[in-house]
Design an enzyme around this catalytic site. Structure first.
Site, short mmCIF file in Angstrom:
data_model
loop_
_atom_site.label_atom_id
_atom_site.label_comp_id
_atom_site.label_asym_id
_atom_site.label_seq_id
_atom_site.Cartn_x
_atom_site.Cartn_y
_atom_site.Cartn_z
CB CYS A 13 -0.96 0.02 1.17
SG CYS A 13 -0.17 0.33 2.74
CB CYS A 16 4.79 -0.17 0.96
SG CYS A 16 3.89 -1.42 1.86
CG ASP A 435 7.20 31.34 -31.67
OD1 ASP A 435 7.68 32.47 -31.72
OD2 ASP A 435 7.50 30.43 -32.46
CG ASP A 643 9.02 26.91 -33.70
OD1 ASP A 643 8.88 28.02 -33.16
OD2 ASP A 643 9.40 26.77 -34.88
CG ASP A 647 10.05 30.21 -29.31
OD1 ASP A 647 9.96 31.44 -29.25
OD2 ASP A 647 9.76 29.54 -30.31
N1 LIG Z 1 19.13 35.93 -40.29
C1 LIG Z 1 18.29 36.97 -40.39
N2 LIG Z 1 18.13 37.57 -41.58
C2 LIG Z 1 17.28 38.59 -41.70
N3 LIG Z 1 16.54 39.07 -40.71
C3 LIG Z 1 16.65 38.51 -39.52
C4 LIG Z 1 17.51 37.42 -39.28
N4 LIG Z 1 17.41 37.07 -38.00
C5 LIG Z 1 16.50 37.88 -37.44
N5 LIG Z 1 16.05 38.78 -38.35
C6 LIG Z 1 15.05 39.82 -38.13
O1 LIG Z 1 14.78 39.93 -36.75
C7 LIG Z 1 13.40 39.70 -36.52
C8 LIG Z 1 13.23 39.02 -35.20
O2 LIG Z 1 13.78 37.72 -35.21
P1 LIG Z 1 13.43 36.64 -34.15
O3 LIG Z 1 14.23 35.43 -34.44
O4 LIG Z 1 13.56 37.27 -32.80
O5 LIG Z 1 11.87 36.36 -34.32
P2 LIG Z 1 11.08 35.59 -35.49
O6 LIG Z 1 11.71 34.29 -35.74
O7 LIG Z 1 10.87 36.48 -36.65
O8 LIG Z 1 9.64 35.43 -34.85
P3 LIG Z 1 9.13 34.46 -33.71
O9 LIG Z 1 9.52 35.12 -32.46
O10 LIG Z 1 7.66 34.46 -33.91
O11 LIG Z 1 9.75 33.14 -33.93
C9 LIG Z 1 12.93 38.90 -37.68
O12 LIG Z 1 11.56 39.05 -37.92
C10 LIG Z 1 13.77 39.48 -38.80
O13 LIG Z 1 13.16 40.62 -39.30
MG LIG Z 2 11.17 31.90 -34.40
#
Ligand SMILES: Nc1ncnc2c1ncn2[C@@H]1O[C@H](COP(=O)(O)OP(=O)(O)OP(=O)(O)O)[C@@H](O)[C@H]1O
Ligand SMILES: [Mg+2]
Ligand SMILES: [Cu+]
Length: 759
Positions: A13, A16, A435, A643, A647
């Site tokens: 039980c 335990c 997100d 994802d 995040d």
């Molecule tokens: N490698 C890149 N080339 C061009 N723009 C970029 C790059 N990385 C980030 N950015 C710019 O920065 C912004 C924010 O990027 P971040 O990765 O924070 O969010 P996200 O992936 O767009 O959105 P979420 O938060 O919904 O995933 C993007 O929307 C983009 O405009």
């Molecule tokens: Mg993203």
């Protein structure tokens, strides 16, 4: 810190379970030790430099129980053979003792019939009712059928504790040993004006009933782990490998890493791997929830237990045994089933002091009836009744059985729950943060617009594109990938020189963009805000920029040597399931919030499209967790779904973090729940499942508690002076046996859980 899962034996039980926990925790070097009574498992976190699984095992054995390591190195087979054999032996032993108890008890009851009913039943010989004959019949029940109660009670006694066994042993022994006096010294009783009654059949019936309850309970409990067996059943039995140029069939357990395996149409894929030859379509519904088969060709990944549809192909095994995707899922589910829900703490605390308190009540009852009323029979019957009915076994089963069924049911529906705690918390979520990219949208961005300062038909455009893509290919961001793909498709017809060029001093500025040198040009690609921060003039493309964002597209700016040259509009379609799932969440009474690094305008457009009111946009990756924290400080229980790598901190910060199964490993590791398919409907199902499980647990706890709480005073004879009601120990025995059975049966009702689809 290492973690080990042990399979336990010999628990009767929840008390335990508490004892084993105490034993595990007393081992130096052990950090946390949880025992799940329902799953008969212990999960232990320990410091490998200070102790070992063997030491922990020994500690459990010293406490009087058996433990073995949950076989992990074996390719998943669920229970090992040894374990199964042990279980079968245990249940055979129980059945034999129960059968004997049942037959003999029936004879005893028949002997008592003329007395009990007051009818002349001439076909029942009188000697059947003779005390000595009853003694002879009851002795083997008491000490052979009921042996486990004595050994259990003794083990507990040595540890200065008491368990359910203690109560049963005490109660039935009281009946048995008391009866010896009237059996042999009847004169003495008659002299005192008392009737020399014996109570052998009480003991016999109670022992038999409790054994019966235990058997039924064990059977029902097996079904609670059905989900794991189902999962294991998904895998193929054999694999056709090519060894020394010959095809041979071997059990999948024997497949080695790197071996080449042949799969024909209609067959299950045995392990995880990469196609080296041939092509086919594969039904991966098990993994992705997507019912449309996916095309696969050399270089593509295949997953064990998915089904090959049309073609035949050869693949190289990249993950075998316990590393395969399916094995990982099984392990996760097993761990979750063995973990402890916070709601259980209450039940644990109660059982901790329950047994001693009950013994005290029993003694008090005896003293009261004997001294105040001078009635031995009443004193004895009430005391035995209290001891038997008070057993807290149903209480110990209430939570773990529901958790086992609930987590298993989750796995069946593509929801992997890492621990009982998240399953419990999920039903309390008030705010759910989604997100945007990859969660609400498909996360497959494509470049739809490319607008340069000098307009189209500019030979310069392709050069620009080459510069941009050459830089972006160093970035892992999904947007970067979209840029590279677009550039490659545009540059295909252009044969001026090599497609992409090397970049130097590449740097990614999280949440803003990327920069670096490409063939001596200083290239910066990123958000409008970033361009402002860099004091780069953006007026030339102002109109196009606004127009694209109003269309819900993400706009990235391309600056060469500190001057804006072009912008790109990037579209990422909303998942077809998002709108209905978000509506379903709102119907469940949750506030749905969008959280994104993308710009405000684009985010608003997408939010409107899916019906979200509250939007947090332009949130830098390092600010995502803080945003979740802010929501929590509003007093909300927050669930976060994401994802991406960016995040992960937010997923960890949230009360319940849910990762999209198709997302990054980092996000999955940081989350509490994984939605295997990318479908947001999974969130709805997870919350519904959590609610159903918690409802089930509350029902179970109610059943378990009410029976103890109401039963003890009645058994003590509280109603006797007024109504003349008394709970016979036999009824108490039956009630306690069936309370456990009813709790497990109620938990099994959860198996009928179906996600209420709002598609
Ligand atoms: N490698 C890149 N080339 C061009 N723009 C970029 C790059 N990385 C980030 N950015 C710019 O920065 C912004 C924010 O990027 P971040 O990765 O924070 O969010 P996200 O992936 O767009 O959105 P979420 O938060 O919904 O995933 C993007 O929307 C983009 O405009
Ligand atoms: Mg993203
Ligand atoms: Cu019990």
């Amino acid at each position: 810190m290492d973690t080990v899962t042990l399979k336990l034996q010999g628990m009767s039980c929840a008390a335990c379970a508490n004892n084993i926990e105490a034993a595990i925790r007393s081992v130096p070097g052990v950090e946390v030790g949880h025992v799940n009574f329902g799953a008969e498992q212990a999960t232990v976190h320990y410091d490998p430099r200070r102790t070992s699984p063997e030491t922990i095992q020994q500690a459990i054995e010293v406490a009087g129980y058996a433990a073995c390591l949950l076989q992990e190195q074996e390719p998943i087979t669920g229970e090992t053979d040894a374990e199964q054999a042990a279980q079968q032996a245990e249940s055979r032993k129980l059945k034999r003792r129960l059968l004997f108890g049942g037959v003999v008890t029936t004879i005893l009851i028949m002997g008592g019939l003329p007395m009990m009913t007051g009818l002349p039943l001439p076909w029942i010989p009188m000697w059947l009712h003779h005390p000595v004959f009853q003694l002879v019949l009851t002795t083997p029940i008491q000490f052979w059928s009921g042996e486990s109660f004595y050994t259990g009670a003794w083990k507990a006694f040595k540890r200065h504790t008491a368990t359910m066994d203690t109560l049963v042993a005490l109660g039935t022994s009281a009946a048995f040993f008391y009866s010896l006096f009237p059996t042999f010294f009847a004169e003495f009783f008659l002299h005192q004006g008392l009737s020399p009654d014996v109570y052998y059949e009480i003991s016999a019936v109670v022992i038999t009933l409790i054994l019966l309850g235990r058997l039924l309970e064990n059977r029902a409990r097996k079904q609670t782990s059905e989900a794991i067996r189902k999962l294991i059943g998904l895998q193929a039995k054999t694999a056709r490998v090519i060894r020394n140029g010959q095809e041979i069939d071997i059990p999948i357990a024997e497949v080695k890493l790197g071996e080449i395996i042949l799969v024909r149409p209609g067959e299950k894929i045995p392990v995880d791997g990469e196609i080296v030859e041939g092509a086919s379509t594969i039904d991966e519904a098990m993994v992705t929830g997507e019912s449309v088969p996916v095309k696969k060709q050399p270089g593509d990944e295949v997953i064990g237990a998915t089904i090959n549809k049309t073609g035949s192909f050869k693949f190289r095994a990249t993950r075998v045994g316990k590393d395969t995707f399916l094995a990982q899922i099984v392990k996760l589910v097993q761990q979750a089933q063995g973990s402890k829900a916070p709601i259980q703490k209450l039940a644990d605390q109660v059982t901790g002091w329950f047994v001693p308190v009950v013994i005290a009540i029993a003694i008090f009852t005896f003293v009261l009836w004997f001294n105040l009323m001078g009635n031995v029979t009443m004193a004895l019957i009430t005391t035995i009744g209290v001891l038997i009915i008070a057993c807290p076994c149903a209480l110990g089963l209430a939570t773990p059985t529901s958790i086992m069924v609930g987590t298993g049911k989750g796995a069946e529906n593509g929801i992997l729950i890492k621990g009982a705690e998240s399953l419990e918390l999920a039903h309390k979520i008030q705010t759910i943060v989604l997100d945007k990219t990859g969660t609400i949208t498909q996360g497959k961005p494509t470049v739809t617009d490319f607008i340069s300062v000098n307009g189209t038909a500019d030979r310069n455009e392709l050069k620009l594109l080459r510069l941009a893509a050459s830089l972006e290919r160093y970035s892992e961001h999904p947007l970067a990938e979209a840029v590279v793909q677009y550039a490659q498709s545009q540059l295909l017809g252009d044969d001026s020189d090599a497609l992409l060029i090397d970049a130097s001093q590449f740097e990614a500025i999280a949440g803003s963009g990327v920069q670096g040198y490409v063939s001596d040009r200083w290239v910066q690609i990123g958000t409008h805000r970033w361009m402002n921060e860099l004091h780069i003039d953006t007026t030339s493309l102002q109109q196009s920029w606004e127009r694209l964002e109003y269309l819900g597209k993400t706009v990235i700016w391309i600056a060469i040597d500190g001057k804006i040259e072009a912008i790109m509009g990037i579209a990422d379609a909303v998942k077809s399931s998002s709108v209905s799932a978000i509506r379903a969440l709102q119907k469940l009474g949750l506030e749905v919030v969008m959280l994104t690094g993308d710009n405000q305008r684009t985010a608003n457009v997408i939010a409107r499209e899916v019906g979200i009111q509250r939007v947090f946009a332009e949130v830098r990756p390092n600010q995502k967790a803080a945003t979740v924290e802010n929501l929590q400080s509003e007093g909300k229980i927050v669930g976060m779904v994401g994802d991406g790598i960016n995040d992960a901190p937010a997923l960890a910060q949230a009360d319940v973090g849910m990762a999209i199964g198709t997302g990054t490993d980092v996000a999955i590791a940081a989350s509490d729940i994984t939605l295997i398919s990318g479908d947001l409907q999974g969130i709805v199902t997870a919350i519904q499942l959590s609610r159903a499980t918690m409802r089930n647990i509350r029902q179970n706890l109610f059943f378990a508690f009410i029976y103890n709480v109401a039963g003890i005073p009645i058994a003590a004879g509280i109603l006797y002076p007024v109504f003349g009601w008394l709970l016979s120990p036999i009824v108490a025995g039956a009630a306690m046996a069936f309370s456990s059975v009813s709790v497990v049966t109620n938990a099994l009702r959860l198996r009928r859980f179906k996600p209420v689809g709002v598609r």
